[in-house]
Enzyme design. Structure first.
Site, short mmCIF file in Angstrom:
data_model
loop_
_atom_site.label_atom_id
_atom_site.label_comp_id
_atom_site.label_asym_id
_atom_site.label_seq_id
_atom_site.Cartn_x
_atom_site.Cartn_y
_atom_site.Cartn_z
N HIS A 189 0.86 -1.19 0.00
CA HIS A 189 0.00 0.00 0.00
C HIS A 189 0.91 1.25 0.00
CE1 HIS A 189 -2.31 3.13 2.12
NE2 HIS A 189 -3.36 2.61 1.50
N ASN A 191 1.31 3.69 1.84
CA ASN A 191 1.89 4.11 3.13
C ASN A 191 3.03 3.21 3.59
OD1 ASN A 191 0.00 6.07 3.27
ND2 ASN A 191 -1.19 5.17 4.93
N LYS A 192 3.30 2.12 2.87
CA LYS A 192 4.31 1.18 3.32
C LYS A 192 5.70 1.59 2.79
CE LYS A 192 1.02 -1.03 5.34
NZ LYS A 192 -0.08 -0.04 5.22
N ASN A 193 6.73 0.83 3.15
CA ASN A 193 8.09 1.26 2.80
C ASN A 193 8.40 1.16 1.31
OD1 ASN A 193 8.26 1.67 5.49
ND2 ASN A 193 10.11 0.45 5.81
N MET A 194 7.61 0.41 0.58
CA MET A 194 7.65 0.41 -0.89
C MET A 194 6.23 0.12 -1.36
SD MET A 194 9.35 -3.27 -1.85
CE MET A 194 8.31 -3.56 -3.30
#
Ligand SMILES: Cc1ncc(COP(=O)(O)O)c(C=O)c1O
Length: 387
Positions: A189, A191-194
């Protein structure tokens, strides 16, 4: 609000609480994939799964339209359904428990550790019954300990689905999260780190599980030797597109660099917040946190010492041009779970986090000065009175 917009009150750029890195190189490779006209699942999905597998030390990985889809498939893979119990923390995103309900099984909530927000494994052990088929722990403010999970699995004879939605890029026991353990799911998603825009992945144990996951993510279809197709299990539709997978490949190549930047920014937060008598260390994530990929920087608001409510705080920060997030409510207090008999007071740590938590801006590309601006605003706003 557009995160590059200038906040009229401060004339400073708005700082969202999360922001993906989408640069021109990434836009170009997505454009190339679109121009290729092969845009649903195809060669890019295969290449992305290969790259993810390399990232987790060679274990098979299959991709999905979300981590939620990956977890639904994982539970189906384990044959979990009515009559089964799955032990899971009361403090996580709603998806961690919803997937258990959607499998027809019973979610058995347990409390979490205040600092790491990870499941309390002693409480989880105490919640195991003869009907327990799996543990679904979540990597939250620190990587889960692979040795402790392996010991839990051996001792209780259950399967483990690690919800690593927040933990792509984290390392545990010196290896990437996903390189060890049983089943492990990731989210991509924004908002995640990738990111793959929306998307997720599941790390499985062997080729047989990978083949079963492929069938379950695409209608349950199996190809027969005569070229026709058959359905033995009613599968869903969770396959990632090639456009998303190509973006994922470009993002994965930058993941280590971004995680290092996140860690540097997190340390800046600790330095800036040190000495604030209202934001004591127990209100902050653990600073000494080896391998953590710092998807979020969460704080527990000192609401007892504040004139503002949490909502008032978040609105006041917004007026300062600073976005904040709420990760997460205590799951068992949602209407759906209360209707199943869960109630307030059962998991005091999860409930306290659910009441007090806010997430501060943290993403690659933030400057040290941005972190300092957030900290100055935070210190002022927690001491302010309602407008
Ligand atoms: C802990 C946790 N689990 C699962 C999910 C679900 O991920 P997705 O949106 O990819 O389905 C999230 C998403 O925020 C999450 O934070």
């Amino acid at each position: 609000m557009n995160d590059r917009a200038r906040d009229p009150a401060t004339a400073l750029p708005f700082l969202p609480f999360a922001r993906p890195v989408i640069d021109e190189a990434m836009i170009a490779v997505v454009g190339d994939t679109l121009r290729s006209r092969w845009i649903a699942s195809g060669p890019q999905v295969a290449a992305f799964e290969k790259a993810l597998s390399e990232h987790v030390g060679g274990r098979p990985v299959r991709t999905f339209t979300s981590a939620t889809g990956a977890m639904e498939v994982a539970l189906a893979l384990l044959g979990i359904g009515p009559g089964d119990e799955v032990v899971t923390p009361a403090q996580s995103f709603f998806a961690s428990a919803n997937v258990i309900a959607r499998a027809g099984a019973r979610a058995v909530f347990v409390d979490v550790d205040l600092a790491t927000r990870n499941v309390d494994l002693a409480a989880a052990a105490a919640a195991v019954t003869p009907r327990t088929r799996a543990l679904l722990p979540v990597h939250f403010n620190a990587p889960l300990d692979p040795a402790a999970l392996a010991a839990f699995r051996a001792r209780h004879g259950v399967r483990i689905l690690e919800d690593a939605a927040l933990a792509i890029g984290s390392r545990a026991g010196g290896r990437p999260v996903g390189a060890t353990g049983d089943l492990v799911s990731f989210s991509f998603h924004p908002n995640k780190n990738m990111t793959t825009i929306e998307g997720g992945a599941l790390v499985v144990n062997d080729a047989a599980e990978a083949a079963a996951a492929e069938r379950l993510r695409f209608h349950g279809i199996a190809r027969l030797p005569d070229g026709t197709r058959d359905v033995e299990v009613a599968g869903g539709k969770y396959n990632l597109s090639d456009v998303s997978a190509r973006l994922g490949l470009a993002q994965l190549a930058r993941l280590a660099e971004w995680c290092a930047e996140r860690e540097r920014l997190a340390m800046r937060y600790f330095d800036c917040l040190a000495g604030d008598d209202l934001l004591t260390p127990e209100r902050l994530p653990p600073r000494d946190n080896p391998g953590h990929s710092w998807n979020m920087f969460t704080v527990l608001l000192p609401l007892g010492d504040m004139a503002l409510t949490r909502k008032g705080f978040m609105e006041a920060m917004q007026r300062e041009g600073i976005g904040t997030g709420l990760s997460y409510e205590a799951i068992h207090l949602a209407t759906y779970w209360r209707a199943q008999g869960w109630r307030e007071g059962q998991f005091p740590v999860a409930e306290r986090i659910g009441r007090e938590t806010v997430t501060l801006p943290l993403y690659p590309g933030m400057a040290d000065a941005d972190v300092e601006r957030v900290c100055v605003a935070l210190a002022r706003v927690i001491r302010s009175r309602p407008a």
